[in-house]
Write a protein that holds these residues in place. Sequence first.
Motif, short mmCIF file in Angstrom:
data_model
loop_
_atom_site.label_atom_id
_atom_site.label_comp_id
_atom_site.label_asym_id
_atom_site.label_seq_id
_atom_site.Cartn_x
_atom_site.Cartn_y
_atom_site.Cartn_z
N ALA A 142 0.91 -1.30 0.11
CA ALA A 142 -0.14 -0.04 -0.03
C ALA A 142 0.90 1.21 0.06
CB ALA A 142 -1.02 -0.14 1.13
N TRP A 143 2.00 1.41 0.75
CA TRP A 143 2.66 2.29 0.96
C TRP A 143 3.44 2.79 -0.41
CZ3 TRP A 143 8.16 2.69 0.44
CH2 TRP A 143 8.86 3.95 0.87
N ALA A 144 4.09 1.36 -0.97
CA ALA A 144 4.69 1.60 -2.42
C ALA A 144 3.73 2.16 -3.47
CB ALA A 144 5.12 0.14 -2.84
N SER A 145 2.55 1.84 -3.26
CA SER A 145 1.54 2.16 -4.21
C SER A 145 1.33 3.72 -4.07
CB SER A 145 0.18 1.53 -4.06
OG SER A 145 0.33 0.23 -4.34
N THR A 146 1.24 4.26 -2.93
CA THR A 146 1.16 5.74 -2.65
C THR A 146 2.42 6.45 -3.13
OG1 THR A 146 2.14 5.56 -0.50
CG2 THR A 146 -0.36 5.36 -0.75
N VAL A 147 3.64 5.72 -3.20
CA VAL A 147 4.82 6.62 -3.78
C VAL A 147 4.91 6.47 -5.16
CG1 VAL A 147 7.23 6.26 -4.21
CG2 VAL A 147 6.20 5.87 -1.73
N LEU A 148 4.20 5.38 -5.88
CA LEU A 148 4.07 5.37 -7.21
C LEU A 148 3.09 6.42 -7.64
CD1 LEU A 148 4.16 1.56 -8.02
CD2 LEU A 148 5.89 3.43 -8.70
N LEU A 149 1.96 6.73 -6.78
CA LEU A 149 0.96 7.60 -7.20
C LEU A 149 1.68 9.32 -7.35
CD1 LEU A 149 -2.23 6.38 -5.14
CD2 LEU A 149 -1.91 6.61 -7.59
N TYR A 150 2.80 9.38 -6.63
CA TYR A 150 3.57 10.65 -6.73
C TYR A 150 3.72 10.78 -8.18
CZ TYR A 150 6.98 14.20 -6.08
OH TYR A 150 7.71 15.49 -6.08
N PHE A 151 4.09 9.73 -8.91
CA PHE A 151 4.59 9.87 -10.38
C PHE A 151 3.51 9.74 -11.18
CE2 PHE A 151 8.27 8.15 -7.69
CZ PHE A 151 9.24 9.07 -7.91
N ILE A 152 2.57 9.03 -11.02
CA ILE A 152 1.51 8.80 -11.79
C ILE A 152 0.59 10.14 -11.85
CG2 ILE A 152 -0.74 7.39 -12.31
CD1 ILE A 152 1.06 4.97 -11.33
N LEU A 153 -0.14 10.61 -10.69
CA LEU A 153 -1.10 11.59 -10.62
C LEU A 153 -0.60 12.93 -11.39
CD1 LEU A 153 -2.64 11.00 -7.04
CD2 LEU A 153 -3.55 10.48 -9.19
N PRO A 154 0.65 13.42 -11.05
CA PRO A 154 0.83 14.67 -11.99
C PRO A 154 0.76 14.43 -13.48
CG PRO A 154 2.43 14.47 -10.34
CD PRO A 154 1.79 12.94 -10.24
N GLN A 155 1.12 13.12 -14.05
CA GLN A 155 1.26 13.02 -15.32
C GLN A 155 -0.28 12.86 -15.95
OE1 GLN A 155 3.87 12.81 -17.29
NE2 GLN A 155 5.00 13.39 -15.28
N ALA A 156 -1.04 12.26 -15.11
CA ALA A 156 -2.49 12.03 -15.48
C ALA A 156 -3.34 13.58 -15.33
CB ALA A 156 -3.06 11.09 -14.71
N VAL A 173 -5.14 16.98 -15.37
CA VAL A 173 -5.43 17.96 -16.52
C VAL A 173 -4.50 19.22 -16.51
CG1 VAL A 173 -7.31 19.25 -17.38
CG2 VAL A 173 -7.53 17.00 -16.75
N GLN A 174 -4.33 19.60 -15.08
CA GLN A 174 -3.54 21.11 -14.94
C GLN A 174 -2.17 20.61 -14.40
OE1 GLN A 174 -6.12 23.35 -12.47
NE2 GLN A 174 -7.20 24.25 -14.18
N TYR A 175 -1.36 21.52 -14.43
CA TYR A 175 0.25 21.11 -14.12
C TYR A 175 -0.02 21.14 -12.46
CZ TYR A 175 4.98 22.23 -12.96
OH TYR A 175 6.14 22.22 -12.44
N ILE A 176 0.61 20.52 -11.82
CA ILE A 176 1.01 20.25 -10.25
C ILE A 176 2.40 20.60 -9.91
CG2 ILE A 176 0.65 18.96 -8.19
CD1 ILE A 176 -1.52 17.56 -9.76
N ASN A 177 2.77 21.78 -9.33
CA ASN A 177 3.98 22.26 -8.93
C ASN A 177 4.22 21.36 -7.78
OD1 ASN A 177 6.55 23.51 -8.64
ND2 ASN A 177 5.35 25.02 -7.81
N LEU A 178 5.52 20.51 -8.05
CA LEU A 178 5.74 19.58 -6.63
C LEU A 178 7.21 19.80 -6.23
CD1 LEU A 178 4.30 16.28 -8.15
CD2 LEU A 178 3.35 17.76 -6.21
#
Length: 136
Positions: free
Chosen positions: A87-101, A103-108
């Motif tokens: 579950a934790w590794a999935s949330t880490v992967l979401l850090y990379f997946i969500l900004p790519q998906a 619609v608007q740019y997310i400044n991280l």
Amino acid sequence: MKKIIVSGLVAGIASGVLLFLACAYVEFSTEIELMTLLLNIDFLYGGELHLLVEVAIHLVVSIVLATVLKGFHIYRPSLYMPAMVIAWASTVLLYFILPQAAVQYINLEGHIGFLLWVIFHIGFFELLYLFFKRGI
């Protein structure tokens, strides 16, 4: 079964709210948009939802995750830690997946945003464990 659901509800809401507040604090005090990333689901519907709806969806995910992990904690204790790590590794992967998906740019802010994301989610899962350990 009822105890698992109640525990998942309480632990999921408490830890989900704390995760949201930590991300919101970072976003409002810096330019790192962690709260926006945490609540980002605009790619699913292509529109904009009210903040309260996005927070409610985040809490539902937190409750479901807490309930599933509580089930592992009680019925399959030997699988609890592997489930937690997955579950934790999935949330880490979401850090990379969500900004790519998104619609608007997310400044991280690169590595700083990633480090905060990882630390906050470790805290989220540690808080769930503490709730479970105390019998909540």
